[in-house]
Design a protein around this motif. Structure first.
Motif, short mmCIF file in Angstrom:
data_model
loop_
_atom_site.label_atom_id
_atom_site.label_comp_id
_atom_site.label_asym_id
_atom_site.label_seq_id
_atom_site.Cartn_x
_atom_site.Cartn_y
_atom_site.Cartn_z
N GLN A 144 12.72 67.71 -1.32
CA GLN A 144 13.21 69.11 -0.77
C GLN A 144 12.76 69.16 0.36
OE1 GLN A 144 10.90 72.00 -2.50
NE2 GLN A 144 10.40 70.98 -3.97
N SER A 157 1.10 57.07 -4.40
CA SER A 157 0.98 58.39 -3.95
C SER A 157 1.63 58.60 -3.20
CB SER A 157 -1.00 58.79 -4.35
OG SER A 157 -1.01 57.99 -3.27
N PHE A 158 1.70 57.46 -2.00
CA PHE A 158 2.86 57.88 -1.15
C PHE A 158 3.89 57.67 -1.52
CE2 PHE A 158 4.92 56.08 2.08
CZ PHE A 158 4.79 56.86 3.30
N ILE A 194 5.21 59.06 -3.92
CA ILE A 194 5.64 60.24 -5.00
C ILE A 194 5.44 61.39 -4.02
CG2 ILE A 194 4.93 62.21 -6.38
CD1 ILE A 194 3.92 59.47 -7.85
N SER A 195 4.70 61.20 -2.93
CA SER A 195 4.72 62.82 -2.30
C SER A 195 5.95 62.56 -1.05
CB SER A 195 3.58 61.91 -1.52
OG SER A 195 3.17 61.04 -0.33
N SER A 200 7.02 76.47 -0.46
CA SER A 200 5.75 74.77 -0.28
C SER A 200 5.31 75.21 -1.46
CB SER A 200 5.00 75.80 0.06
OG SER A 200 4.70 76.57 0.51
N SER A 225 2.89 68.47 -6.65
CA SER A 225 1.11 67.22 -5.79
C SER A 225 0.09 67.67 -6.47
CB SER A 225 1.27 67.51 -4.26
OG SER A 225 0.86 68.91 -4.28
N PHE A 284 9.15 63.46 -3.55
CA PHE A 284 9.30 64.65 -3.33
C PHE A 284 9.23 65.61 -2.44
CE2 PHE A 284 7.86 68.73 -4.25
CZ PHE A 284 8.42 68.76 -5.82
N GLY A 285 8.86 65.04 -0.72
CA GLY A 285 8.72 65.51 -0.16
C GLY A 285 10.72 65.77 0.74
N ALA A 294 5.89 72.98 -3.86
CA ALA A 294 5.66 71.10 -3.97
C ALA A 294 4.04 71.51 -4.31
CB ALA A 294 6.69 71.20 -2.55
N GLY A 350 -0.96 64.99 -8.80
CA GLY A 350 -2.13 63.92 -7.80
C GLY A 350 -3.49 63.88 -8.73
#
Length: 102
Positions: free
Chosen positions: A47, A36-37, A39-40, A14, A21, A43-44, A17, A25
């Motif tokens: 992970q 941004s959605f 990428i997030s 975490s 972020s 990445f999530g 991450a 960001g």
């Protein structure tokens, strides 16, 4: 694994991450929310999936490398450490922090 070990792995993932972020960001154009959605989410997802993939791969290769697994771990850490030392000695170009990625 013990509960403490699992907890520490979760905390370290975490923190990784979170740092990515924050950096992503700060570089994303605020007008493009969908970027941004993407990428997030990506990445999530990675992970989440990479520890599972590593566990399945480790179980598959366990019967082949269990006699010398400590040597493999040492070599991987040695190579990464040597690369870090080598790259710290190189002369770097200047980095433009004002450049937007997306």
């Amino acid at each position: 694994m013990e509960i403490l070990t699992n907890f520490l792995i979760g905390v370290s993932l975490s923190m990784d991450a979170f740092s990515i972020s924050v950096i992503a960001g700060s570089l994303i154009d605020r007008k493009k929310l969908f970027n941004s959605f993407k990428i997030s989410f990506s990445f999530g997802f990675f992970q989440f999936i990479m520890p599972i993939f590593g566990w399945f791969t480790g179980i598959r290769f366990l019967k082949y490398i269990y006699k010398f697994d400590h040597i493999v771990a040492f070599l991987i850490l040695f190579i990464v450490g040597a690369k870090l030392i080598y790259e710290s000695r190189k002369i770097e170009k200047t980095i433009d922090f004002n450049k937007k990625i997306i």
